[in-house]
Design a protein around this motif. Structure first.
Motif, PDB file in Angstrom:
ATOM      1  N   VAL A  30       0.834  -1.204   0.000  1.00 22.61           N
ATOM      2  CA  VAL A  30       0.000   0.000   0.000  1.00 22.61           C
ATOM      3  C   VAL A  30       0.869   1.255   0.000  1.00 22.61           C
ATOM      4  O   VAL A  30       0.640   2.198  -0.764  1.00 22.61           O
ATOM      5  CB  VAL A  30      -0.946  -0.011   1.215  1.00 22.61           C
ATOM      6  N   THR A  31       1.898   1.274   0.863  1.00 22.07           N
ATOM      7  CA  THR A  31       2.760   2.448   0.984  1.00 22.07           C
ATOM      8  C   THR A  31       3.509   2.737  -0.307  1.00 22.07           C
ATOM      9  O   THR A  31       3.763   3.901  -0.653  1.00 22.07           O
ATOM     10  CB  THR A  31       3.762   2.245   2.138  1.00 22.07           C
ATOM     11  N   ALA A  32       3.831   1.681  -1.052  1.00 22.00           N
ATOM     12  CA  ALA A  32       4.546   1.854  -2.319  1.00 22.00           C
ATOM     13  C   ALA A  32       3.657   2.417  -3.426  1.00 22.00           C
ATOM     14  O   ALA A  32       4.138   2.704  -4.515  1.00 22.00           O
ATOM     15  CB  ALA A  32       5.156   0.531  -2.764  1.00 22.00           C
ATOM     16  N   GLY A  33       2.367   2.557  -3.144  1.00 18.03           N
ATOM     17  CA  GLY A  33       1.461   3.116  -4.136  1.00 18.03           C
ATOM     18  C   GLY A  33       0.406   2.162  -4.631  1.00 18.03           C
ATOM     19  O   GLY A  33      -0.410   2.526  -5.482  1.00 18.03           O
ATOM     20  N   GLY A  34       0.416   0.917  -4.115  1.00 15.89           N
ATOM     21  CA  GLY A  34      -0.588  -0.046  -4.547  1.00 15.89           C
ATOM     22  C   GLY A  34      -0.547  -0.259  -6.047  1.00 15.89           C
ATOM     23  O   GLY A  34       0.519  -0.326  -6.660  1.00 15.89           O
ATOM     24  N   ILE A  35      -1.704  -0.319  -6.661  1.00 12.02           N
ATOM     25  CA  ILE A  35      -1.772  -0.591  -8.095  1.00 12.02           C
ATOM     26  C   ILE A  35      -1.366   0.611  -8.937  1.00 12.02           C
ATOM     27  O   ILE A  35      -1.252   0.496 -10.162  1.00 12.02           O
ATOM     28  CB  ILE A  35      -3.177  -1.062  -8.517  1.00 12.02           C
ATOM     29  N   ALA A  36      -1.137   1.765  -8.288  1.00 11.98           N
ATOM     30  CA  ALA A  36      -0.667   2.934  -9.043  1.00 11.98           C
ATOM     31  C   ALA A  36       0.830   2.863  -9.315  1.00 11.98           C
ATOM     32  O   ALA A  36       1.341   3.633 -10.135  1.00 11.98           O
ATOM     33  CB  ALA A  36      -0.985   4.217  -8.268  1.00 11.98           C
ATOM     34  N   ALA A  37       1.543   1.963  -8.638  1.00 10.40           N
ATOM     35  CA  ALA A  37       2.990   1.851  -8.801  1.00 10.40           C
ATOM     36  C   ALA A  37       3.340   0.893  -9.925  1.00 10.40           C
ATOM     37  O   ALA A  37       2.645  -0.099 -10.165  1.00 10.40           O
ATOM     38  CB  ALA A  37       3.630   1.365  -7.498  1.00 10.40           C
ATOM     39  N   ALA A  38       4.408   1.196 -10.636  1.00  2.91           N
ATOM     40  CA  ALA A  38       4.867   0.312 -11.703  1.00  2.91           C
ATOM     41  C   ALA A  38       5.238  -1.054 -11.124  1.00  2.91           C
ATOM     42  O   ALA A  38       5.798  -1.146 -10.035  1.00  2.91           O
ATOM     43  CB  ALA A  38       6.072   0.926 -12.405  1.00  2.91           C
ATOM     44  N   GLY A  39       4.902  -2.112 -11.859  1.00  7.40           N
ATOM     45  CA  GLY A  39       5.255  -3.460 -11.437  1.00  7.40           C
ATOM     46  C   GLY A  39       4.449  -3.990 -10.273  1.00  7.40           C
ATOM     47  O   GLY A  39       4.867  -4.938  -9.600  1.00  7.40           O
ATOM     48  N   TRP A  40       3.256  -3.433 -10.052  1.00  6.76           N
ATOM     49  CA  TRP A  40       2.476  -3.824  -8.878  1.00  6.76           C
ATOM     50  C   TRP A  40       2.065  -5.288  -8.920  1.00  6.76           C
ATOM     51  O   TRP A  40       2.008  -5.948  -7.865  1.00  6.76           O
ATOM     52  CB  TRP A  40       1.260  -2.925  -8.703  1.00  6.76           C
ATOM     53  N   ARG A  41       1.766  -5.809 -10.106  1.00  4.62           N
ATOM     54  CA  ARG A  41       1.342  -7.220 -10.171  1.00  4.62           C
ATOM     55  C   ARG A  41       2.461  -8.150  -9.709  1.00  4.62           C
ATOM     56  O   ARG A  41       2.211  -9.132  -8.996  1.00  4.62           O
ATOM     57  CB  ARG A  41       0.904  -7.580 -11.595  1.00  4.62           C
ATOM     58  N   ASP A  42       3.674  -7.859 -10.130  1.00  2.00           N
ATOM     59  CA  ASP A  42       4.802  -8.699  -9.713  1.00  2.00           C
ATOM     60  C   ASP A  42       4.991  -8.632  -8.205  1.00  2.00           C
ATOM     61  O   ASP A  42       5.270  -9.663  -7.559  1.00  2.00           O
ATOM     62  CB  ASP A  42       6.086  -8.265 -10.424  1.00  2.00           C
ATOM     63  N   ARG A  43       4.855  -7.447  -7.631  1.00  2.00           N
ATOM     64  CA  ARG A  43       5.013  -7.329  -6.182  1.00  2.00           C
ATOM     65  C   ARG A  43       3.903  -8.059  -5.443  1.00  2.00           C
ATOM     66  O   ARG A  43       4.134  -8.722  -4.429  1.00  2.00           O
ATOM     67  CB  ARG A  43       5.063  -5.852  -5.762  1.00  2.00           C
ATOM     68  N   ALA A  44       2.681  -7.933  -5.942  1.00  2.00           N
ATOM     69  CA  ALA A  44       1.565  -8.651  -5.320  1.00  2.00           C
ATOM     70  C   ALA A  44       1.761 -10.157  -5.430  1.00  2.00           C
ATOM     71  O   ALA A  44       1.467 -10.914  -4.494  1.00  2.00           O
ATOM     72  CB  ALA A  44       0.250  -8.232  -5.969  1.00  2.00           C
ATOM     73  N   LEU A  45       2.273 -10.605  -6.577  1.00  2.00           N
ATOM     74  CA  LEU A  45       2.512 -12.031  -6.760  1.00  2.00           C
ATOM     75  C   LEU A  45       3.619 -12.530  -5.839  1.00  2.00           C
ATOM     76  O   LEU A  45       3.550 -13.646  -5.314  1.00  2.00           O
ATOM     77  CB  LEU A  45       2.870 -12.319  -8.223  1.00  2.00           C
ATOM     78  N   ASP A  46       4.624 -11.711  -5.592  1.00  2.00           N
ATOM     79  CA  ASP A  46       5.676 -12.079  -4.641  1.00  2.00           C
ATOM     80  C   ASP A  46       5.093 -12.291  -3.244  1.00  2.00           C
ATOM     81  O   ASP A  46       5.477 -13.235  -2.532  1.00  2.00           O
ATOM     82  CB  ASP A  46       6.757 -10.997  -4.592  1.00  2.00           C
ATOM     83  N   VAL A  47       4.175 -11.403  -2.847  1.00  2.00           N
ATOM     84  CA  VAL A  47       3.534 -11.558  -1.540  1.00  2.00           C
ATOM     85  C   VAL A  47       2.721 -12.845  -1.512  1.00  2.00           C
ATOM     86  O   VAL A  47       2.739 -13.602  -0.530  1.00  2.00           O
ATOM     87  CB  VAL A  47       2.646 -10.341  -1.214  1.00  2.00           C
ATOM     88  N   HIS A  48       2.002 -13.115  -2.582  1.00  6.21           N
ATOM     89  CA  HIS A  48       1.204 -14.347  -2.679  1.00  6.21           C
ATOM     90  C   HIS A  48       2.094 -15.575  -2.505  1.00  6.21           C
ATOM     91  O   HIS A  48       1.766 -16.486  -1.720  1.00  6.21           O
ATOM     92  CB  HIS A  48       0.496 -14.375  -4.029  1.00  6.21           C
TER      93      HIS A  48
END
Length: 266
Positions: free
Chosen positions: A218-236
């Protein structure tokens, strides 16, 4: 209302990446269910949401609402071969359905319908003992957190303060990508909720790590930040490796989506 409640469950299922949880892509941290299981469960409990709307419209008290909920659980178990796919969602979405029935005469905001649950049945919900058999109920007692019952009794304050604003922000950030907006909402909820499913599976350390990972997203900008899908997938992937599953946040996402339909109509 039953149609919208069912659709909210399917929208929650189809949200991805969604750390540790079942989606059409994979089963997350679950060995006992997949997307087909959740679809079967959602279809089985849909008629009971309609029953709860009708019960709310005639002013039913908690014992009657609870009896309908228990019948929904029986139908869920029959459809899934004994897997608890949506017990928490039956509770939360079911109460909103009943509140919708009770307040069917006027147009109200999503927040107002959430508050209505607490106003109508908050005392009865708060007085009811936590389930002695559910993982969430045992975790709530052990760690001294309120869980789903406290959230509903207070009129879903986390949904009002976090879920609905995050969903609206996600839509503003990605107006052409409803899935991305739901991901934004999910991570915002995960960052603040004392999820009893996480406590059951990972203890206090697991909950803390899960919330920290979500807060970082969230702090990094959520889905507004570049590469958000990759970061979300890393958390998954990290959640799956640790066998963490934030089922309480999944229920809150579905309830947020359902409440949102009172304003959007879809």
């Amino acid at each position: 209302m039953a149609h919208h409640a069912h659709d909210a469950l399917i929208a929650e299922l189809e949200t991805w990446p969604k750390p540790g949880l079942v989606s059409p892509v994979d089963s997350g941290s679950h060995d006992d269910m997949d997307a087909a299981t959740l679809r079967a469960s959602a279809a089985a409990i849909r008629p009971f949401f309609a029953d709860l709307v009708v019960a709310g419209a005639r002013g039913a008290a908690m014992p009657e609402l609870r009896a309908i909920g228990l019948r929904a659980e029986e139908a869920m178990m029959a459809a899934t071969g004994g897997v608890n796919a949506h017990r928490g969602a039956i509770f939360s979405l079911g109460l909103v359905c009943a509140a919708a029935g009770a307040n069917s005469g006027g147009v109200r905001s999503a927040e107002a319908y959430a508050l209505a649950v607490g106003q109508l049945w908050g005392d009865a919900i708060a007085r009811a003992p936590a389930s002695p058999t559910s993982h969430g109920g045992r975790a709530a007692r052990r760690y001294g957190v309120g869980g789903a019952s406290a959230e509903a009794a207070a009129g879903f304050p986390t949904i009002r303060a976090t879920g609905l604003p995050a969903l609206r922000l996600g839509r503003a950030r990605a107006p052409a990508d409803p899935t991305a907006a739901r991901v934004d909402c999910f991570f915002a909820l995960l960052a603040v909720v004392d999820d009893t499913n996480l406590l059951h599976r990972g203890g206090a350390d697991g909950l803390s790590a899960a919330r920290a990972a979500a807060a970082a997203f969230v702090t990094a900008g959520g889905i507004a930040a570049a590469g958000w899908r990759d970061r979300a997938l890393d958390v998954h992937r990290a959640f799956v490796a640790a066998r963490l599953s934030p089922g309480g946040c999944a229920d809150l996402l579905a309830t947020t989506l359902f409440l949102d339909t009172f304003e959007t109509g879809s």
